[in-house]
Design an enzyme around this catalytic site. Structure first.
Site, PDB file in Angstrom:
ATOM      1  N   SER A 303      16.873 -12.742-118.302  1.00 54.36           N
ATOM      2  CA  SER A 303      17.794 -11.818-117.646  1.00 54.36           C
ATOM      3  C   SER A 303      19.182 -12.400-117.449  1.00 54.36           C
ATOM      4  O   SER A 303      19.336 -13.602-117.220  1.00 54.36           O
ATOM      5  CB  SER A 303      17.234 -11.421-116.270  1.00 54.36           C
ATOM      6  OG  SER A 303      15.977 -10.817-116.395  1.00 54.36           O
ATOM      7  N   HIS A 380      14.297  -7.248-110.041  1.00 45.01           N
ATOM      8  CA  HIS A 380      13.043  -7.879-110.449  1.00 45.01           C
ATOM      9  C   HIS A 380      12.247  -8.405-109.258  1.00 45.01           C
ATOM     10  O   HIS A 380      11.009  -8.274-109.222  1.00 45.01           O
ATOM     11  CB  HIS A 380      13.322  -9.000-111.451  1.00 45.01           C
ATOM     12  CG  HIS A 380      13.728  -8.504-112.810  1.00 45.01           C
ATOM     13  ND1 HIS A 380      12.879  -7.779-113.610  1.00 45.01           N
ATOM     14  CD2 HIS A 380      14.898  -8.610-113.490  1.00 45.01           C
ATOM     15  CE1 HIS A 380      13.496  -7.461-114.742  1.00 45.01           C
ATOM     16  NE2 HIS A 380      14.721  -7.949-114.689  1.00 45.01           N
TER      17      HIS A 380
END
Length: 452
Positions: A303, A380
């Site tokens: 990410s 997340h």
């Protein structure tokens, strides 16, 4: 001849002409929005479904032709004229106080709803109404920074869209090279994390046996994805994005892959900002991939850290910072030099200070509401993932250097711990992180000045 007199006369005529023209434009703007508002009143007062559909179609068609001025005037009418009706609320409150029961409670609920919510519901009856309302909200979002008084209209959009786009209506579709071209074009256009340069680049991401792409669709937006995720099947947890996106690479046989990497998640509809799809998407894709490839043992992301560079610049600008000490500050001076990331010696000197700063950024830096400052981390961690690893210089693209000095991170999705991690984050704002990340934070504890 008195040229000055004639010059002043011409200037006066010109000024008056412009004033008349501006007045005419303002009048036209007011007329356009007012006509539209009256049509909306007719739509709300009507009872016939067929006539309502025709009127809704007409309103949305006329709205689509508005320029910026009339459009804002229409939003103003939505905020004022189509808001809550105080007299109805007062009457309903009085009725509830006199006879508190389910009936008076329902009456109060209906009375407290802004009229524009029912207007939006009726506009949604028109063919293509949902897509038109999503675009309408996009245009409203463009003016909100300068018009906070229109915020209630935006809140009503989010309220309705949350119902209309709930998980029960979403359809997961596997995107591959056989997907219709009009959808593939939108995947290229909507990719927001790692730009897709052309059709060949797209094919490298969705066609090989070790690549997957999944998207959520809604019945009202049949060929327009809401959100999509790109997945790479690998043997190990990746520490950089370049090998995943490489033009020339050796594909991994799916049966030999042990890791699924979610390396790009892109929201496609700006007008649906604030309506969460990503958590459902991740969880369903995890189920889909594990069902297809039961030997997969690791589910991680690779990410971006979209606000890290901005945060670090702010910390460097402060005289004292709990995140960096003076030695780190001097090391970070290199970041102001062009092409610093191409100098091997400079990179080695930067590694430890950068990893310490990154650990502080993820584990200690908070918003006023006590949330992590990084938006991707909030997503997340809120889904129950664990911050697994910091990958510095994992993205050396121009975008990666600009937004994060190349920093990326891995979030681990352990199916057995997702719910526990989610609850820890939701209830205590706990950032669940691997020991390998936490160890970089320990030296920074010495940076906090001790009084006396």
């Amino acid at each position: 001849m008195n040229t000055s007199f004639f010059g002043e006369l011409l200037q006066t005529i010109s000024d008056r002409g412009r004033a008349l023209l501006d007045r005419g434009r303002r009048s036209d703007t007011a007329a356009q929005s007012e006509n539209l508002v009256e049509l909306c009143e007719d739509l709300l007062s009507g009872r016939g479904e067929a006539s309502g559909v025709a009127r809704a179609r007409d309103i949305l068609s006329r709205y689509s032709e508005l320029t910026t001025g009339p459009r804002i005037a229409f939003f103003e009418a939505l905020a004022g004229r189509f808001g809550v009706q105080p007299e109805r609320v007062s009457e309903a409150i009085t009725a509830w106080q006199a006879t508190p029961n389910d009936g008076t409670a329902a009456r109060l609920h209906v009375a407290s709803e802004p009229r524009r919510q029912e207007l939006f519901r009726r506009l949604n009856l028109a063919p293509g109404g949902t897509a038109a309302l999503v675009r309408m909200r996009e245009q409203l979002m463009d003016v909100l920074p300068n018009r906070p008084d229109l915020q209630p209209v935006d809140e009503d959009f989010v309220h309705l869209f949350t119902s209309w786009f709930n998980r029960g209506f979403l359809v997961l579709r596997h995107i591959d090279w056989s997907t219709p071209a009009n959808i593939l074009e939108k995947i290229i256009r909507y990719e927001a994390v790692h730009e897709i340069s052309d059709w060949d680049d797209l094919r490298r991401r969705i066609d090989p046996q070790d690549r997957r792409c999944y998207a959520f669709f809604h019945p009202a937006l049949v060929d327009d994805p809401l959100i999509f995720v790109e997945v790479a099947l690998t043997r190990d947890i990746p520490e950089a994005i370049a090998p995943i996106l490489a033009t020339e690479r050796e594909p991994v046989e799916p049966e030999k892959a042990r890791t699924a990497v979610f390396y790009s998640i892109s929201n496609c509809q700006r007008g649906l900002a604030g309506v969460s799809f990503g958590n459902f998407l991740i969880k369903q894709v995890v189920e889909e991939i594990c069902r297809e490839l039961p030997k997969l043992s690791t589910l991680v992301t690779l990410s971006p850290a979209p606000t890290f560079a901005k945060w670090l610049k702010r910390e460097r600008a402060q005289e004292t910072s709990p995140a960096i000490n003076e030695a780190d500050r001097q090391a970070f001076a290199v970041l102001d030099e062009p092409g610093w990331w191409q100098d091997v010696d400079k990179l080695e000197e930067l590694r430890e200070p950068m990893m310490r700063a990154a650990a502080y950024y993820y584990l200690r830096a908070k918003t006023p509401r006590g949330m992590p400052v990084d938006p991707v981390a909030r997503f997340h961690l809120g889904n129950g993932a664990r911050l697994e690893r910091l990958d510095w210089l994992a993205d050396a693209s121009d975008k990666g250097i600009a937004q994060s000095y190349g920093l990326m991170v891995n979030y681990l999705y352990n199916v057995e711990h997702i719910e526990k991690n989610h609850e820890a984050f939701a209830e205590q704002r706990t950032v669940v992180a691997a020991s390998g990340v936490q160890r970089y934070l320990r030296p920074t504890l010495e940076l906090v000045p001790i009084a006396g």
